[in-house]
Scaffold this active site. Structure first.
Site, PDB file in Angstrom:
ATOM      1  N   SER A  36       0.849  -1.192   0.000  1.00  0.00           N
ATOM      2  CA  SER A  36       0.000   0.000   0.000  1.00  0.00           C
ATOM      3  C   SER A  36       0.884   1.241   0.000  1.00  0.00           C
ATOM      4  CB  SER A  36      -0.902  -0.002   1.245  1.00  0.00           C
ATOM      5  OG  SER A  36      -1.480   1.273   1.445  1.00  0.00           O
ATOM      6  N   LYS A  45      -0.001  -3.618   5.202  1.00  0.00           N
ATOM      7  CA  LYS A  45      -0.856  -4.383   4.300  1.00  0.00           C
ATOM      8  C   LYS A  45      -0.045  -5.224   3.307  1.00  0.00           C
ATOM      9  CE  LYS A  45      -4.653  -2.936   2.638  1.00  0.00           C
ATOM     10  NZ  LYS A  45      -5.587  -2.224   1.744  1.00  0.00           N
ATOM     11  N   ASN A  82      -1.519  -6.727  -0.035  1.00  0.00           N
ATOM     12  CA  ASN A  82      -2.739  -6.811  -0.840  1.00  0.00           C
ATOM     13  C   ASN A  82      -2.703  -7.990  -1.821  1.00  0.00           C
ATOM     14  OD1 ASN A  82      -3.818  -4.440   0.290  1.00  0.00           O
ATOM     15  ND2 ASN A  82      -2.623  -3.177  -1.116  1.00  0.00           N
ATOM     16  N   ARG A 131     -21.137  -7.616 -46.591  1.00  0.00           N
ATOM     17  CA  ARG A 131     -20.142  -7.001 -45.723  1.00  0.00           C
ATOM     18  C   ARG A 131     -20.868  -5.944 -44.896  1.00  0.00           C
ATOM     19  NH1 ARG A 131     -14.925  -5.046 -48.602  1.00  0.00           N
ATOM     20  NH2 ARG A 131     -15.194  -7.191 -49.341  1.00  0.00           N
TER      21      ARG A 131
END
Length: 399
Positions: A267, A273, A275, A307
């Site tokens: 973080s 943290k 993650n 087309r």
């Protein structure tokens, strides 16, 4: 390539890039020219290394010029005819139309992306098989609708992931990536005129397919199931990885703590943290993949005449984006599974702390009068074994 809006885009390397698409278009023109020479339609002197006539800056010029004609083929062919000598310039692109070149070049790019995906999926099947075998008897709490449900094992959880990956991988093995060489209206009229027969025209198309490593096919022009099948196959991969990522992200929450990614992301402001970045990015892809395939299906449904006016054009960037995102997700999934950490003790503790997870068992034994089994795990061993058997069968022919 780089893309700040899509972290990890560089993992797709040059696949489905502008440069790869241009090279594929040139390869189509080259292979068709060789087919004309090989069939005795064009003289041997017409053969030339078309890629050698491109220069730095041509990519941007062709891209800008496509704004005038609605596709990049006209500008590419005009450039090559100016730079090549006769008889190359005379025979270049004869019997093809812009849609043949765009569609077949897209298929060449898809072929390369699918080859990469097959390799990644094989790595994932091997990693999941190892996890399922290692943890076939590791106790774990099963949850339904976010709540504690029944006793289970980590092996069963991983087996479900493995089954999802195999469900995506097996159809990809059989995916048909076809050539497109129908001429201006998809009737092979010009090729028949050049070769002198219907059989000769079909032979030219087949030669083009073989030279490019694609599946021989009659012209499909405004029948766009070839494109939607590819899109669906890519989305099925992303669905499987999104499912795995959701389980890992949920299980990595500190209050659960059963899973952890190796080397989780940091973080910018909270150093404590770690993650689950691989899971986050996989969920991102799973969320966005299906709408891209929906665009391909909408374009197919809007196909008209020989087309389409806009529906055809809507496919190109959509397929490019979906394919690149899927390749990136494949790399993330392989990395996630290779380093996935399972906290066996935490899984066991969560199961032990769950309330009344054997209440269903009591209901069953009260009904039947049978003695209660020790663990109430049902057929978990057989489920794991069946998935491992299926995985082994798939890996016999995997890259």
């Amino acid at each position: 390539m780089t893309d700040l809006f899509w972290p990890g885009d560089h993992r797709a390397d040059d696949l489905m890039s502008d440069r790869a698409f241009l090279a594929a278009m040139v390869a189509v023109e080259q292979a068709w020219l060789a087919a004309l020479v090989g069939a005795g339609i064009a003289p041997e002197e017409a053969l030339a290394d078309l890629a050698g006539y491109l220069a730095d800056g041509d990519l941007e010029a062709i891209a800008r010029g496509a704004d005038a004609d609605g596709n990049p083929v006209s500008g590419l062919v005009a450039l090559l005819r100016i730079r090549t000598a006769q008889p190359t310039a005379q025979w270049l692109h004869r019997g093809l139309t812009s849609q043949d070149v765009v569609d077949t070049a897209l298929m060449v790019c898809v072929r390369d992306a699918v080859d990469r995906l097959r390799k990644e999926l094989a790595h994932q099947v091997r990693a999941l098989s190892r996890l399922a075998e290692t943890h076939s008897g590791t106790p774990m709490l099963a949850r339904t609708l976010t709540q504690a449900a029944l006793p289970s094992t980590v092996g069963v959880k991983v087996t479900r992931w493995l089954s999802a990956v195999l469900d995506a991988a097996e159809p990809l093995t059989e995916l048909r990536v076809p050539v497109q060489a129908g001429g201006a209206a998809g009737t092979l009229a010009a090729a028949v005129e050049l070769s002198g027969s219907v059989e000769g025209a079909i032979s030219l198309s087949d030669s083009l397919a073989v030279a490019l490593g694609l599946a021989p096919a009659p012209p499909w022009h405004t029948t766009r199931s070839a494109i939607t099948r590819i899109g669906d196959a890519l989305v099925s991969c992303c669905d499987a990885w999104g499912y795995i990522a959701a389980d890992v992200a949920t299980g990595s929450r500190p209050e659960i703590g059963e899973f952890a990614e190796a080397g989780g992301g940091s973080s910018s402001t909270m150093p404590h943290k770690s993650n689950p970045v691989r899971s986050v990015l996989l969920r991102r892809t799973a969320i966005t993949a299906a709408p891209l395939a929906a665009t391909l299906h909408t374009a197919s449904a809007m196909s008209v005449d020989e087309r389409s006016d806009g529906a055809w054009h809507a496919e190109w960037a959509t397929l490019r984006t979906l394919a690149r995102h899927t390749v990136v997700a494949a790399a993330h999934a392989t990395e996630l599974l290779a380093g996935l950490q399972i906290d066996v003790e935490r899984a066991r503790a969560n199961l032990g702390a769950a309330d009344r997870v054997l209440s269903e068992q009591k209901t069953m034994t009260d009904l039947t009068g049978h003695a209660a089994s020790a663990e109430y795990l049902g057929a978990v061993e057989q489920l794991v074994d069946a998935a491992l058997h299926r995985a082994g069968h798939y890996l016999k022919d995997a890259p």
